[in-house]
Design a protein around this motif. Structure first.
Motif, PDB file in Angstrom:
ATOM      1  N   GLN A  62      51.494  49.801  43.111  1.00 40.87           N
ATOM      2  CA  GLN A  62      51.037  51.062  42.532  1.00 40.87           C
ATOM      3  C   GLN A  62      49.749  51.569  43.181  1.00 40.87           C
ATOM      4  O   GLN A  62      49.604  52.770  43.414  1.00 40.87           O
ATOM      5  CB  GLN A  62      50.820  50.936  41.024  1.00 40.87           C
ATOM      6  N   ILE A  63      48.811  50.691  43.475  1.00 36.94           N
ATOM      7  CA  ILE A  63      47.519  51.176  43.963  1.00 36.94           C
ATOM      8  C   ILE A  63      47.388  51.133  45.483  1.00 36.94           C
ATOM      9  O   ILE A  63      46.382  51.578  46.031  1.00 36.94           O
ATOM     10  CB  ILE A  63      46.331  50.479  43.281  1.00 36.94           C
ATOM     11  N   GLY A  64      48.397  50.605  46.155  1.00 36.30           N
ATOM     12  CA  GLY A  64      48.424  50.684  47.610  1.00 36.30           C
ATOM     13  C   GLY A  64      47.562  49.681  48.351  1.00 36.30           C
ATOM     14  O   GLY A  64      47.080  49.982  49.433  1.00 36.30           O
ATOM     15  N   ILE A  65      47.350  48.513  47.744  1.00 37.18           N
ATOM     16  CA  ILE A  65      46.664  47.436  48.450  1.00 37.18           C
ATOM     17  C   ILE A  65      47.581  46.222  48.430  1.00 37.18           C
ATOM     18  O   ILE A  65      48.612  46.222  47.761  1.00 37.18           O
ATOM     19  CB  ILE A  65      45.284  47.115  47.840  1.00 37.18           C
ATOM     20  N   ASP A  66      47.226  45.178  49.169  1.00 40.15           N
ATOM     21  CA  ASP A  66      48.138  44.039  49.186  1.00 40.15           C
ATOM     22  C   ASP A  66      47.895  43.097  48.002  1.00 40.15           C
ATOM     23  O   ASP A  66      46.858  43.150  47.337  1.00 40.15           O
ATOM     24  CB  ASP A  66      48.128  43.308  50.534  1.00 40.15           C
ATOM     25  N   GLU A  67      48.887  42.281  47.744  1.00 41.60           N
ATOM     26  CA  GLU A  67      48.878  41.401  46.581  1.00 41.60           C
ATOM     27  C   GLU A  67      47.698  40.425  46.601  1.00 41.60           C
ATOM     28  O   GLU A  67      47.119  40.121  45.560  1.00 41.60           O
ATOM     29  CB  GLU A  67      50.202  40.636  46.530  1.00 41.60           C
ATOM     30  N   ALA A  68      47.331  39.950  47.767  1.00 42.24           N
ATOM     31  CA  ALA A  68      46.202  39.015  47.879  1.00 42.24           C
ATOM     32  C   ALA A  68      44.891  39.681  47.456  1.00 42.24           C
ATOM     33  O   ALA A  68      44.027  39.044  46.844  1.00 42.24           O
ATOM     34  CB  ALA A  68      46.091  38.495  49.307  1.00 42.24           C
ATOM     35  N   GLN A  69      44.753  40.975  47.760  1.00 46.65           N
ATOM     36  CA  GLN A  69      43.549  41.702  47.356  1.00 46.65           C
ATOM     37  C   GLN A  69      43.514  41.890  45.842  1.00 46.65           C
ATOM     38  O   GLN A  69      42.459  41.789  45.219  1.00 46.65           O
ATOM     39  CB  GLN A  69      43.476  43.043  48.075  1.00 46.65           C
ATOM     40  N   VAL A  70      44.664  42.156  45.246  1.00 41.52           N
ATOM     41  CA  VAL A  70      44.730  42.262  43.786  1.00 41.52           C
ATOM     42  C   VAL A  70      44.336  40.920  43.182  1.00 41.52           C
ATOM     43  O   VAL A  70      43.508  40.858  42.267  1.00 41.52           O
ATOM     44  CB  VAL A  70      46.139  42.686  43.305  1.00 41.52           C
ATOM     45  N   GLU A  71      44.911  39.851  43.689  1.00 37.63           N
ATOM     46  CA  GLU A  71      44.612  38.493  43.197  1.00 37.63           C
ATOM     47  C   GLU A  71      43.111  38.211  43.273  1.00 37.63           C
ATOM     48  O   GLU A  71      42.520  37.672  42.342  1.00 37.63           O
ATOM     49  CB  GLU A  71      45.377  37.475  44.039  1.00 37.63           C
ATOM     50  N   ARG A  72      42.505  38.592  44.362  1.00 40.59           N
ATOM     51  CA  ARG A  72      41.091  38.288  44.587  1.00 40.59           C
ATOM     52  C   ARG A  72      40.163  39.061  43.652  1.00 40.59           C
ATOM     53  O   ARG A  72      39.165  38.530  43.170  1.00 40.59           O
ATOM     54  CB  ARG A  72      40.735  38.599  46.033  1.00 40.59           C
ATOM     55  N   TYR A  73      40.456  40.330  43.396  1.00 45.68           N
ATOM     56  CA  TYR A  73      39.523  41.187  42.667  1.00 45.68           C
ATOM     57  C   TYR A  73      39.933  41.510  41.227  1.00 45.68           C
ATOM     58  O   TYR A  73      39.146  42.116  40.502  1.00 45.68           O
ATOM     59  CB  TYR A  73      39.330  42.500  43.436  1.00 45.68           C
ATOM     60  N   ARG A  74      41.117  41.125  40.807  1.00 43.55           N
ATOM     61  CA  ARG A  74      41.601  41.466  39.462  1.00 43.55           C
ATOM     62  C   ARG A  74      40.813  40.729  38.390  1.00 43.55           C
ATOM     63  O   ARG A  74      40.513  39.550  38.505  1.00 43.55           O
ATOM     64  CB  ARG A  74      43.078  41.114  39.336  1.00 43.55           C
ATOM     65  N   GLY A  75      40.482  41.483  37.351  1.00 42.58           N
ATOM     66  CA  GLY A  75      39.761  40.913  36.213  1.00 42.58           C
ATOM     67  C   GLY A  75      40.621  40.969  34.966  1.00 42.58           C
ATOM     68  O   GLY A  75      41.796  40.618  34.992  1.00 42.58           O
ATOM     69  N   ASP A  76      40.049  41.474  33.879  1.00 39.26           N
ATOM     70  CA  ASP A  76      40.752  41.547  32.603  1.00 39.26           C
ATOM     71  C   ASP A  76      41.832  42.615  32.608  1.00 39.26           C
ATOM     72  O   ASP A  76      41.734  43.625  33.300  1.00 39.26           O
ATOM     73  CB  ASP A  76      39.772  41.870  31.476  1.00 39.26           C
ATOM     74  N   THR A  77      42.862  42.372  31.787  1.00 44.13           N
ATOM     75  CA  THR A  77      43.969  43.312  31.620  1.00 44.13           C
ATOM     76  C   THR A  77      44.164  43.551  30.135  1.00 44.13           C
ATOM     77  O   THR A  77      44.225  42.598  29.354  1.00 44.13           O
ATOM     78  CB  THR A  77      45.260  42.746  32.242  1.00 44.13           C
ATOM     79  N   PHE A  78      44.241  44.819  29.740  1.00 45.97           N
ATOM     80  CA  PHE A  78      44.389  45.178  28.334  1.00 45.97           C
ATOM     81  C   PHE A  78      45.572  46.116  28.154  1.00 45.97           C
ATOM     82  O   PHE A  78      45.746  47.050  28.931  1.00 45.97           O
ATOM     83  CB  PHE A  78      43.131  45.900  27.824  1.00 45.97           C
ATOM     84  N   ARG A  79      46.342  45.883  27.112  1.00 46.80           N
ATOM     85  CA  ARG A  79      47.453  46.786  26.780  1.00 46.80           C
ATOM     86  C   ARG A  79      46.919  47.928  25.933  1.00 46.80           C
ATOM     87  O   ARG A  79      46.215  47.722  24.950  1.00 46.80           O
ATOM     88  CB  ARG A  79      48.544  46.038  26.021  1.00 46.80           C
ATOM     89  N   LEU A  80      47.275  49.143  26.313  1.00 52.28           N
ATOM     90  CA  LEU A  80      46.853  50.335  25.586  1.00 52.28           C
ATOM     91  C   LEU A  80      47.896  50.714  24.547  1.00 52.28           C
ATOM     92  O   LEU A  80      49.043  50.262  24.595  1.00 52.28           O
ATOM     93  CB  LEU A  80      46.616  51.485  26.566  1.00 52.28           C
ATOM     94  N   GLY A  81      47.513  51.568  23.628  1.00 49.19           N
ATOM     95  CA  GLY A  81      48.390  51.963  22.529  1.00 49.19           C
ATOM     96  C   GLY A  81      49.685  52.631  22.950  1.00 49.19           C
ATOM     97  O   GLY A  81      50.688  52.554  22.236  1.00 49.19           O
ATOM     98  N   ASP A  82      49.709  53.280  24.105  1.00 52.12           N
ATOM     99  CA  ASP A  82      50.920  53.953  24.558  1.00 52.12           C
ATOM    100  C   ASP A  82      51.838  53.035  25.364  1.00 52.12           C
ATOM    101  O   ASP A  82      52.854  53.473  25.892  1.00 52.12           O
ATOM    102  CB  ASP A  82      50.571  55.200  25.378  1.00 52.12           C
TER     103      ASP A  82
END
Length: 73
Positions: free
Chosen positions: A13-33
């Motif tokens: 979705q954001i146009g970067i590679d999976e390793a970069q997501v792995e390296r910089y990803r933090g918290d994930t929250f589900r929104l009401g929608d």
């Protein structure tokens, strides 16, 4: 999307590679929608953050199409 988006889905979705997501990803929250808000580390390079909706965050909608799948309509 009931399950938290995988690193590969976020990367697509954001146009970067999976390793970069792995390296910089933090918290994930589900929104009401049903979408997901994903935070990334502040040390993430600026050029990797062009798709973000706010400060070091990206919103992933309920359904993320994986265009690599041949059977996707």
């Amino acid at each position: 999307m009931d399950n938290e988006p995988s690193n590969s889905e976020v990367a697509l979705q954001i146009g970067i590679d999976e390793a970069q997501v792995e390296r910089y990803r933090g918290d994930t929250f589900r929104l009401g929608d049903g979408s997901w808000l994903i935070h990334f580390a502040f040390v993430m390079p600026k050029e990797l953050r062009k798709q973000f909706t706010g400060s070091f965050t990206v919103r992933v909608e309920r359904a993320v199409a994986d265009l690599r799948r041949i059977d996707y309509p």
